[in-house]
Design a protein around this motif. Sequence first.
Motif, PDB file in Angstrom:
ATOM      1  N   ALA A  37     -22.262  13.030  -2.484  1.00 29.28           N
ATOM      2  CA  ALA A  37     -21.536  14.113  -1.829  1.00 29.28           C
ATOM      3  C   ALA A  37     -21.247  13.793  -0.375  1.00 29.28           C
ATOM      4  N   THR A  38     -20.524  12.701  -0.138  1.00 27.77           N
ATOM      5  CA  THR A  38     -20.182  12.330   1.226  1.00 27.77           C
ATOM      6  C   THR A  38     -18.689  12.441   1.496  1.00 27.77           C
ATOM      7  N   VAL A  39     -17.925  12.860   0.462  1.00 26.87           N
ATOM      8  CA  VAL A  39     -16.478  12.848   0.622  1.00 26.87           C
ATOM      9  C   VAL A  39     -15.984  14.054   1.397  1.00 26.87           C
ATOM     10  N   VAL A  40     -16.513  15.227   1.104  1.00 25.52           N
ATOM     11  CA  VAL A  40     -15.879  16.444   1.588  1.00 25.52           C
ATOM     12  C   VAL A  40     -16.850  17.306   2.382  1.00 25.52           C
ATOM     13  N   ALA A  41     -16.334  17.871   3.443  1.00 28.07           N
ATOM     14  CA  ALA A  41     -16.988  18.985   4.121  1.00 28.07           C
ATOM     15  C   ALA A  41     -15.924  20.036   4.304  1.00 28.07           C
ATOM     16  N   ALA A  42     -16.294  21.291   4.348  1.00 28.60           N
ATOM     17  CA  ALA A  42     -15.286  22.332   4.262  1.00 28.60           C
ATOM     18  C   ALA A  42     -15.739  23.602   4.933  1.00 28.60           C
ATOM     19  N   THR A  43     -14.796  24.517   5.066  1.00 24.39           N
ATOM     20  CA  THR A  43     -15.064  25.876   5.490  1.00 24.39           C
ATOM     21  C   THR A  43     -14.598  26.813   4.384  1.00 24.39           C
ATOM     22  N   PRO A  44     -15.525  27.584   3.772  1.00 21.81           N
ATOM     23  CA  PRO A  44     -16.962  27.597   3.993  1.00 21.81           C
ATOM     24  C   PRO A  44     -17.623  26.337   3.443  1.00 21.81           C
ATOM     25  N   ALA A  45     -18.731  25.963   4.041  1.00 27.11           N
ATOM     26  CA  ALA A  45     -19.419  24.739   3.658  1.00 27.11           C
ATOM     27  C   ALA A  45     -20.143  24.913   2.331  1.00 27.11           C
ATOM     28  N   PRO A  46     -20.398  23.818   1.615  1.00 21.15           N
ATOM     29  CA  PRO A  46     -21.163  23.901   0.368  1.00 21.15           C
ATOM     30  C   PRO A  46     -22.520  24.558   0.594  1.00 21.15           C
ATOM     31  N   GLY A  47     -22.862  25.478  -0.305  1.00 17.81           N
ATOM     32  CA  GLY A  47     -24.148  26.150  -0.228  1.00 17.81           C
ATOM     33  C   GLY A  47     -24.200  27.303   0.743  1.00 17.81           C
ATOM     34  N   THR A  48     -23.089  27.580   1.426  1.00 17.42           N
ATOM     35  CA  THR A  48     -23.076  28.661   2.411  1.00 17.42           C
ATOM     36  C   THR A  48     -23.243  30.007   1.723  1.00 17.42           C
ATOM     37  N   GLY A  49     -24.102  30.857   2.284  1.00 19.80           N
ATOM     38  CA  GLY A  49     -24.219  32.236   1.845  1.00 19.80           C
ATOM     39  C   GLY A  49     -23.594  33.136   2.892  1.00 19.80           C
ATOM     40  N   LEU A  50     -22.683  34.010   2.480  1.00 15.03           N
ATOM     41  CA  LEU A  50     -21.908  34.817   3.419  1.00 15.03           C
ATOM     42  C   LEU A  50     -21.959  36.288   3.025  1.00 15.03           C
ATOM     43  N   PRO A  51     -21.883  37.176   4.007  1.00 17.88           N
ATOM     44  CA  PRO A  51     -21.714  38.583   3.656  1.00 17.88           C
ATOM     45  C   PRO A  51     -20.309  38.860   3.136  1.00 17.88           C
ATOM     46  N   GLN A  52     -19.335  38.091   3.605  1.00 14.14           N
ATOM     47  CA  GLN A  52     -17.976  38.124   3.070  1.00 14.14           C
ATOM     48  C   GLN A  52     -17.348  36.757   3.290  1.00 14.14           C
ATOM     49  N   ALA A  53     -16.327  36.452   2.506  1.00 11.71           N
ATOM     50  CA  ALA A  53     -15.672  35.155   2.636  1.00 11.71           C
ATOM     51  C   ALA A  53     -14.837  35.110   3.902  1.00 11.71           C
ATOM     52  N   PRO A  54     -14.630  33.914   4.450  1.00 10.15           N
ATOM     53  CA  PRO A  54     -13.621  33.778   5.497  1.00 10.15           C
ATOM     54  C   PRO A  54     -12.239  33.939   4.880  1.00 10.15           C
ATOM     55  N   GLY A  55     -11.206  33.814   5.669  1.00  7.22           N
ATOM     56  CA  GLY A  55      -9.854  34.071   5.176  1.00  7.22           C
ATOM     57  C   GLY A  55      -9.341  33.029   4.219  1.00  7.22           C
ATOM     58  N   ALA A  56      -9.985  31.854   4.172  1.00 12.55           N
ATOM     59  CA  ALA A  56      -9.479  30.789   3.307  1.00 12.55           C
ATOM     60  C   ALA A  56     -10.532  29.719   3.145  1.00 12.55           C
ATOM     61  N   VAL A  57     -10.351  28.903   2.112  1.00 22.58           N
ATOM     62  CA  VAL A  57     -11.062  27.632   2.005  1.00 22.58           C
ATOM     63  C   VAL A  57     -10.183  26.581   2.669  1.00 22.58           C
ATOM     64  N   VAL A  58     -10.760  25.832   3.593  1.00 30.60           N
ATOM     65  CA  VAL A  58     -10.031  24.782   4.299  1.00 30.60           C
ATOM     66  C   VAL A  58     -10.864  23.508   4.219  1.00 30.60           C
ATOM     67  N   ILE A  59     -10.267  22.432   3.718  1.00 27.25           N
ATOM     68  CA  ILE A  59     -10.968  21.159   3.563  1.00 27.25           C
ATOM     69  C   ILE A  59     -10.133  20.082   4.232  1.00 27.25           C
ATOM     70  N   ARG A  60     -10.782  19.270   5.034  1.00 25.31           N
ATOM     71  CA  ARG A  60     -10.070  18.196   5.736  1.00 25.31           C
ATOM     72  C   ARG A  60     -10.573  16.842   5.248  1.00 25.31           C
TER      73      ARG A  60
END
Length: 720
Positions: A50-73
């Motif tokens: 698992a070294t290819v991708v990091a993202a927002t929200p990050a893998p394993g993130t626990g949130l009270p609500q989602a951010p506005g989008a999934v963004v991966i670079r």
Amino acid sequence: MKRARAARLSWQKGAPVMLLLGQRRLRVLCAVGVFAASVFASAVPASAHATVVAATPAPGTGLPQAPGAVVIRFTEPLNPRLSRIEVLDDGDRDVGVGPTRLAEGDAKALHRRLPLLSPGRFTVRWTTVSTLDGHSRRGSYVFGIGTTASASQRVIDGPFTSEGWTGVVGRFLALAGLGLWAGAGFIGARAARAGLASARLVPLAIAAPALALAGTAVSLISSSVVAGGALASVLDAVAASQSAQFRLLAMLASAVGMAVAGRSPVGYRWAALAAVAAEAASGHAASGPLPFLAAVSFGAHLVAGGIWTFAVVAALLAWPRARAVLAALSPFAVGAAAATVLTGVVNAAFGLTRPSELTSSGYGRGVLAKSALAVAMIALGAVHLRRRRRGAPTRSVRRPVAVEAAVMAAAFAVAGLLASIPDPPRQAGAEVVAGSDPVLGQLASYDALSVAEPSGAYVVGLTIYPPRPGHVQVRLHLVGGEAGQDVRVRSGSVRASTPGQAPVSMALRPCGSGCLAGRGHIPSADRWQFEASVDAGGDPVPAVFAVPLPAPDGAAEIERALKATENLRSAAMREELRGAEGGKQVVASYHFAAPDAFEMRVNDSHRIVIGNRRWQRSSPGEPWKEGEWPGEAFRWPESHYRVFWMERAATRVLGEEVVDGVPSRIVSFVRPGLPAWFKVSVGIADGLVRREAMVAEGHLMTRFYEELNGPTTIDPPVVG
């Protein structure tokens, strides 16, 4: 003594030690080479780490609500027509809004909007296609809303994932055809003069570019269909992919080569070089740090390997005049073999970053397998050279030549697999997309205060460091209405005021995407009002913040709140959620009961979760649907709030006020990786949280906690 003298004489005649190999050792060596190739071919399709991708929200993130989008670079520009993101709920329904697109101003980032989400675990599945080399890879990870999630990721980037079986076969045919074509162009005339009949040479000269044309077409079609799921994806690949465009050029050059074969040796040779150059530019070389040099090395490697291969194939076709053809072509074959080995080492250096990747990556294992095959080919060449010099029977000479041709075919097959594998440098280096302001991204290492307020379609964040009177640095973070949007800010200003003091004005300059920075001097300790205004290319975006300076550290207060909430037996909560200021409000009501249950209602829908089981229905008259709560069993309040408030930075006490009749301290903090700004009210007497607010991209949330330790019980409903 006789054996030693014979070995010394053989070496003096230019025959390497390999000439001393007996037939049994020859068979063992060939078996080792073919076994290495087969092991590589069977091992390559495995999932990568698992070294290819990091993202927002990050893998394993626990949130009270989602951010506005999934963004991966990612590390390379992407084909927006074939790359995509899916966000799946626990029923495998795609909850993303609208199509996947590139993040504004960034060809390396994928963006998929998210709606307001109910609690649960969500799987992000992505497919990327590089515009540079056309490779496709897939991956997935999980994040949680209202619960925890595993941080594990899965990335699949083997050759059959990228190209498909037919695509890998096409790569093999294309490389074999290009190699034979280059060999025929450069030493075909020499082979004809040595005795290779034109009735055999001309069909081979036509077949080589035909193989290159067919193989390139098959690989282009297969890789496009694998990525896009339809034949029409080929047009999408050509329209937005440098790799596909170079493959089209290779196909065009192959058609020219077929047309001029046997008619124009010069045109035939130049067409071969053009096709080889296009193939080199369409692959790994384009994605490396030195694309031109890498392409030259790959092209030279293919041409040299082709000359070597053609010499062997020509000898087989010229039988029974193979001895004369071998004698005429051996100097070219030996030089080509040396060039093949040298350029192969250079290509490996371009494709690998460290020696350990030779065994730890599919690409490295392919290099080792190809090297083993090259050693077998050299040994076989030495054997039939030795037999020819000894005057051995024609049949005895032909056998190692035929085996060498078979091993060469295996080498081209491995080369086709290698051409379909994303090399290790491409598998590393993806990064989180959370804005380009380094201060916000590394806020945990700063002594700072950071708060945010909604303003129309935007969210405006204010960061002050250090958070005390004196010389301060000020930053404004303008977050767009859609997550991942590259917000271009032109200018901005901040005016700080407090009764009894002259206002302090600070002009701000751009410092990145959606970022403005400036400096100022706060003369005294007090509660200051900061009036911000940002010019984002249209109407000014205003925001007002009231904060104390100095702002006391709030880490101990948050820790006290966590301990208090973790002793709760039950609670009721009302959540108000909007996508933007003034937008439609969604209201959800929750009841929690320790240690593992919650009940949620949104409009007419109703959900109950107890441990690892869930029940839900969309209206009161519908029957309940029972299923499994995805992932780990739900727990409350154990670790529940720690998950939501993890990775917090700039934790500060903003003051005291009465919240819902309870004297409370207001504590702010930010989670920079999302980014999301929080304010929680902590009861002064008991440490319990009565209100929690979150401001993030496209998500404005306020939670009201009531009936703490009330008589709440949650029982499973009657199903059926």
